[in-house]
Enzyme design. Sequence first.
Site: not given
Length: 236
Positions: A31, A58-61, A63, A65-67, A121, A183, A212-213
Amino acid sequence: MKNTPIIALDFHSAEKTFEFLSAFDGDVHVKVGMQLYYKEGPAIVSRLKELGYDVFLDLKLHDIPNTVKSAMEVLAGFGVDLVNVHAAGGKAMMEAALEGLDKGTPSGHKRPALIGVTQLTSTDDRQVREEQLINVALRDSVLHYAQLTKSAGLDGVVCSVHESAVIQEACGTEFLKVTPGIRLSDGGVHDQKRIATPEEARLAGSTHIVVGRAITGAVDPRAAYEEINALWKGLV
């Protein structure tokens, strides 16, 4: 993406990223989140794909709709395997995101899977009530966002393990449930609040886990990955 753990590459640079990945083969999933992407840009994604990695961007857009549609059209050309938006952006935004992905996917290539983030989370019931002013329980908010995401035609959601079972019941087994906050039983919580073990994720019906960690911070990351993968697949 195959049903293997997705490693969150939360590093400050490409150098640190590939130093970490030197212990792995290209068959693991990774990721790329905002930290690494904003530092290295599309080049980091291109290099990972060249080396054979499946990539969750993983940019979680979130904005208008058109953008979001225009941004997704660009991201589709990166050849990533999974991308996401915030479900709170609404049905029209999610439909536009899907339209942009379809338009931007090169001919003969598979469209990246698109999922909606329900509630982070790190969010708890108090925040939902007091900060978001949502007058239902956290679990109900997550389920609502999952159903909205499905109605928009997306492939699944990001949720915690604790909502996977109810989402599966409402949205079906094929609907992706990508669950971070994973975890080991003796691992630290860090800034997550709704965490779970790989076994709990498997039993709850998660389709993918993001780790991740528990891997990147381990003394032996490869060994940690193998342990988590075995637990996730029910091999131990």
